[in-house]
Design a protein around this motif. Sequence first.
Motif, PDB file in Angstrom:
ATOM      1  N   VAL A  40       0.837  -1.205   0.000  1.00  0.00           N
ATOM      2  CA  VAL A  40       0.000   0.000   0.000  1.00  0.00           C
ATOM      3  C   VAL A  40       0.870   1.253   0.000  1.00  0.00           C
ATOM      4  O   VAL A  40       0.608   2.219  -0.731  1.00  0.00           O
ATOM      5  CB  VAL A  40      -0.960  -0.008   1.204  1.00  0.00           C
ATOM      6  CG1 VAL A  40      -1.655   1.350   1.359  1.00  0.00           C
ATOM      7  CG2 VAL A  40      -1.995  -1.115   1.051  1.00  0.00           C
ATOM      8  N   ALA A  41       1.936   1.245   0.803  1.00  0.00           N
ATOM      9  CA  ALA A  41       2.825   2.414   0.850  1.00  0.00           C
ATOM     10  C   ALA A  41       3.436   2.704  -0.520  1.00  0.00           C
ATOM     11  O   ALA A  41       3.647   3.870  -0.892  1.00  0.00           O
ATOM     12  CB  ALA A  41       3.921   2.181   1.889  1.00  0.00           C
ATOM     13  N   LYS A  42       3.714   1.657  -1.295  1.00  0.00           N
ATOM     14  CA  LYS A  42       4.309   1.824  -2.627  1.00  0.00           C
ATOM     15  C   LYS A  42       3.295   2.270  -3.684  1.00  0.00           C
ATOM     16  O   LYS A  42       3.662   2.964  -4.638  1.00  0.00           O
ATOM     17  CB  LYS A  42       4.941   0.503  -3.079  1.00  0.00           C
ATOM     18  CG  LYS A  42       6.135   0.049  -2.262  1.00  0.00           C
ATOM     19  CD  LYS A  42       7.362   0.863  -2.596  1.00  0.00           C
ATOM     20  CE  LYS A  42       8.583   0.358  -1.841  1.00  0.00           C
ATOM     21  NZ  LYS A  42       9.759   1.227  -2.117  1.00  0.00           N
ATOM     22  N   LEU A  43       2.025   1.875  -3.512  1.00  0.00           N
ATOM     23  CA  LEU A  43       1.058   2.051  -4.591  1.00  0.00           C
ATOM     24  C   LEU A  43       0.007   3.130  -4.333  1.00  0.00           C
ATOM     25  O   LEU A  43      -0.726   3.504  -5.250  1.00  0.00           O
ATOM     26  CB  LEU A  43       0.344   0.722  -4.870  1.00  0.00           C
ATOM     27  CG  LEU A  43       1.237  -0.421  -5.383  1.00  0.00           C
ATOM     28  CD1 LEU A  43       0.405  -1.684  -5.601  1.00  0.00           C
ATOM     29  CD2 LEU A  43       1.947  -0.031  -6.668  1.00  0.00           C
ATOM     30  N   VAL A  90     -12.678  -3.453 -10.377  1.00  0.00           N
ATOM     31  CA  VAL A  90     -11.699  -3.611  -9.295  1.00  0.00           C
ATOM     32  C   VAL A  90     -10.581  -4.553  -9.723  1.00  0.00           C
ATOM     33  O   VAL A  90     -10.821  -5.551 -10.417  1.00  0.00           O
ATOM     34  CB  VAL A  90     -12.417  -4.167  -8.048  1.00  0.00           C
ATOM     35  CG1 VAL A  90     -11.434  -4.732  -7.028  1.00  0.00           C
ATOM     36  CG2 VAL A  90     -13.305  -3.110  -7.429  1.00  0.00           C
ATOM     37  N   THR A  91      -9.369  -4.254  -9.297  1.00  0.00           N
ATOM     38  CA  THR A  91      -8.297  -5.247  -9.335  1.00  0.00           C
ATOM     39  C   THR A  91      -8.284  -5.918  -7.979  1.00  0.00           C
ATOM     40  O   THR A  91      -7.970  -5.297  -6.959  1.00  0.00           O
ATOM     41  CB  THR A  91      -6.931  -4.599  -9.606  1.00  0.00           C
ATOM     42  OG1 THR A  91      -6.964  -3.970 -10.891  1.00  0.00           O
ATOM     43  CG2 THR A  91      -5.824  -5.652  -9.588  1.00  0.00           C
ATOM     44  N   LEU A  92      -8.662  -7.183  -7.939  1.00  0.00           N
ATOM     45  CA  LEU A  92      -8.711  -7.945  -6.693  1.00  0.00           C
ATOM     46  C   LEU A  92      -7.413  -8.723  -6.557  1.00  0.00           C
ATOM     47  O   LEU A  92      -7.085  -9.554  -7.413  1.00  0.00           O
ATOM     48  CB  LEU A  92      -9.896  -8.902  -6.692  1.00  0.00           C
ATOM     49  CG  LEU A  92     -10.099  -9.691  -5.394  1.00  0.00           C
ATOM     50  CD1 LEU A  92     -10.581  -8.774  -4.276  1.00  0.00           C
ATOM     51  CD2 LEU A  92     -11.106 -10.833  -5.607  1.00  0.00           C
ATOM     52  N   ALA A  93      -6.671  -8.445  -5.483  1.00  0.00           N
ATOM     53  CA  ALA A  93      -5.390  -9.112  -5.242  1.00  0.00           C
ATOM     54  C   ALA A  93      -5.502  -9.950  -3.986  1.00  0.00           C
ATOM     55  O   ALA A  93      -5.983  -9.477  -2.950  1.00  0.00           O
ATOM     56  CB  ALA A  93      -4.268  -8.084  -5.096  1.00  0.00           C
ATOM     57  N   GLN A 266       9.143  -5.839  -5.285  1.00  0.00           N
ATOM     58  CA  GLN A 266       8.928  -6.541  -6.551  1.00  0.00           C
ATOM     59  C   GLN A 266       7.446  -6.748  -6.822  1.00  0.00           C
ATOM     60  O   GLN A 266       6.971  -6.539  -7.951  1.00  0.00           O
ATOM     61  CB  GLN A 266       9.635  -7.898  -6.533  1.00  0.00           C
ATOM     62  CG  GLN A 266      11.135  -7.838  -6.660  1.00  0.00           C
ATOM     63  CD  GLN A 266      11.705  -9.236  -6.897  1.00  0.00           C
ATOM     64  OE1 GLN A 266      11.308  -9.935  -7.830  1.00  0.00           O
ATOM     65  NE2 GLN A 266      12.624  -9.649  -6.050  1.00  0.00           N
ATOM     66  N   LEU A 267       6.709  -7.164  -5.795  1.00  0.00           N
ATOM     67  CA  LEU A 267       5.285  -7.404  -5.973  1.00  0.00           C
ATOM     68  C   LEU A 267       4.562  -6.121  -6.378  1.00  0.00           C
ATOM     69  O   LEU A 267       3.730  -6.119  -7.297  1.00  0.00           O
ATOM     70  CB  LEU A 267       4.677  -7.972  -4.691  1.00  0.00           C
ATOM     71  CG  LEU A 267       3.176  -8.250  -4.713  1.00  0.00           C
ATOM     72  CD1 LEU A 267       2.807  -9.199  -5.847  1.00  0.00           C
ATOM     73  CD2 LEU A 267       2.710  -8.810  -3.371  1.00  0.00           C
ATOM     74  N   SER A 268       4.901  -5.014  -5.738  1.00  0.00           N
ATOM     75  CA  SER A 268       4.267  -3.735  -6.053  1.00  0.00           C
ATOM     76  C   SER A 268       4.500  -3.345  -7.504  1.00  0.00           C
ATOM     77  O   SER A 268       3.586  -2.874  -8.201  1.00  0.00           O
ATOM     78  CB  SER A 268       4.797  -2.636  -5.129  1.00  0.00           C
ATOM     79  OG  SER A 268       4.507  -2.925  -3.776  1.00  0.00           O
ATOM     80  N   GLU A 269       5.728  -3.529  -7.975  1.00  0.00           N
ATOM     81  CA  GLU A 269       6.028  -3.152  -9.356  1.00  0.00           C
ATOM     82  C   GLU A 269       5.319  -4.048 -10.361  1.00  0.00           C
ATOM     83  O   GLU A 269       4.871  -3.590 -11.409  1.00  0.00           O
ATOM     84  CB  GLU A 269       7.540  -3.151  -9.579  1.00  0.00           C
ATOM     85  CG  GLU A 269       8.231  -1.971  -8.918  1.00  0.00           C
ATOM     86  CD  GLU A 269       7.559  -0.650  -9.262  1.00  0.00           C
ATOM     87  OE1 GLU A 269       7.382  -0.358 -10.473  1.00  0.00           O
ATOM     88  OE2 GLU A 269       7.162   0.083  -8.336  1.00  0.00           O
ATOM     89  N   HIS A 270       5.192  -5.334 -10.044  1.00  0.00           N
ATOM     90  CA  HIS A 270       4.445  -6.233 -10.935  1.00  0.00           C
ATOM     91  C   HIS A 270       2.973  -5.820 -10.992  1.00  0.00           C
ATOM     92  O   HIS A 270       2.359  -5.818 -12.073  1.00  0.00           O
ATOM     93  CB  HIS A 270       4.580  -7.677 -10.471  1.00  0.00           C
ATOM     94  CG  HIS A 270       5.895  -8.316 -10.818  1.00  0.00           C
ATOM     95  ND1 HIS A 270       6.337  -8.436 -12.120  1.00  0.00           N
ATOM     96  CD2 HIS A 270       6.860  -8.868 -10.026  1.00  0.00           C
ATOM     97  CE1 HIS A 270       7.524  -9.039 -12.124  1.00  0.00           C
ATOM     98  NE2 HIS A 270       7.861  -9.303 -10.871  1.00  0.00           N
ATOM     99  N   ILE A 271       2.396  -5.486  -9.840  1.00  0.00           N
ATOM    100  CA  ILE A 271       0.993  -5.063  -9.813  1.00  0.00           C
ATOM    101  C   ILE A 271       0.817  -3.765 -10.588  1.00  0.00           C
ATOM    102  O   ILE A 271      -0.107  -3.626 -11.399  1.00  0.00           O
ATOM    103  CB  ILE A 271       0.501  -4.909  -8.360  1.00  0.00           C
ATOM    104  CG1 ILE A 271       0.441  -6.273  -7.653  1.00  0.00           C
ATOM    105  CG2 ILE A 271      -0.875  -4.243  -8.331  1.00  0.00           C
ATOM    106  CD1 ILE A 271       0.106  -6.204  -6.175  1.00  0.00           C
ATOM    107  N   ARG A 272       1.700  -2.796 -10.342  1.00  0.00           N
ATOM    108  CA  ARG A 272       1.593  -1.510 -11.022  1.00  0.00           C
ATOM    109  C   ARG A 272       1.630  -1.682 -12.550  1.00  0.00           C
ATOM    110  O   ARG A 272       0.772  -1.175 -13.277  1.00  0.00           O
ATOM    111  CB  ARG A 272       2.738  -0.596 -10.585  1.00  0.00           C
ATOM    112  CG  ARG A 272       2.665   0.823 -11.204  1.00  0.00           C
ATOM    113  CD  ARG A 272       3.981   1.569 -10.975  1.00  0.00           C
ATOM    114  NE  ARG A 272       4.369   1.569  -9.588  1.00  0.00           N
ATOM    115  CZ  ARG A 272       3.895   2.411  -8.677  1.00  0.00           C
ATOM    116  NH1 ARG A 272       3.013   3.333  -9.031  1.00  0.00           N
ATOM    117  NH2 ARG A 272       4.304   2.338  -7.431  1.00  0.00           N
ATOM    118  N   SER A 273       2.611  -2.419 -13.025  1.00  0.00           N
ATOM    119  CA  SER A 273       2.763  -2.612 -14.463  1.00  0.00           C
ATOM    120  C   SER A 273       1.563  -3.328 -15.053  1.00  0.00           C
ATOM    121  O   SER A 273       1.049  -2.948 -16.117  1.00  0.00           O
ATOM    122  CB  SER A 273       4.047  -3.405 -14.724  1.00  0.00           C
ATOM    123  OG  SER A 273       4.173  -3.736 -16.084  1.00  0.00           O
TER     124      SER A 273
END
Length: 278
Positions: A40-43, A90-93, A266-273
């Motif tokens: 959450v802090a990253k995104l 929604v993007t559900l993760a 890494q997870l944040s960047e994969h989700i963002r992209s």
Amino acid sequence: MAEIQLSAGTVSYEDTGGDKPILVLIHGVAMDGTLWRHVVAKLREDFRCIVPTLPLGGHRRPMKEGADLSVAGVAGLVAEFLEQLDLRDVTLAINDWGGPLSLVAQGRDQRIGRLVITSCEAFDNFPPGVPGKNLVMSAKMPGGLNFAFQTLKLKPMRRAPMTWGWMSKRPVPHDVMDGWLSQLWKSPEIRRDLRKYILGVPPREDLMNWAEKLREFDRPALVVWAAEDKVMPPEHGRKLAELLPRSEHVEIADSYTLIPEDQPDQLSEHIRSFVLKN
């Protein structure tokens, strides 16, 4: 933290707000939404991050006595949560807990525009691995859950394979884990809710049908699995990606199941992209 009234009871959630693409981030058993704090802090600057704390043991307020807290019942609360807040596209993760995958089989996935599936229960891996089987055994014994979680007040026990040692490669900070476990230590009603969930796993036939129904999810999906996972087999990630018609598959090194803990950057960047291109 905000609160919402669902059919089972009151559910709390974090909402970073804003008119941005919506991420709804789902945690696993005996945790709360803080599992996703680093992500959450990253995104949060680019996405509206909504993180409910579901009645899986880390919740603060007991559910109604007659609430359906089986695996399918709690998954249904995820759909109800999206409906009550009128969230769309929604993007559900999900991480650790695979119950929300059943929403496709239940026909309650209309508000989900994208799926992000990170190391979680899938196919018939309910309950998952050594930690899951340990929980089931405890739930079947009178006073077993209370005893099992009281032992986690002893910090060395938190790194045992049958508890949290195989869940994250790096220890979850003790203050975070204390928050996850605090109500299980002192509330019989919270332990009752968790027991309902643990003993509410559907038959294997239903679990396999949930997975098969993913062939019908025609929206983008990202499957992110921990390459060294000891609880959720990496081959399950590959099989899920094969089932989903519009999927991408990534394996992340140097992580166990709790990728939001072990590799949040890494997870944040994969989700963002993934979200920005879909």
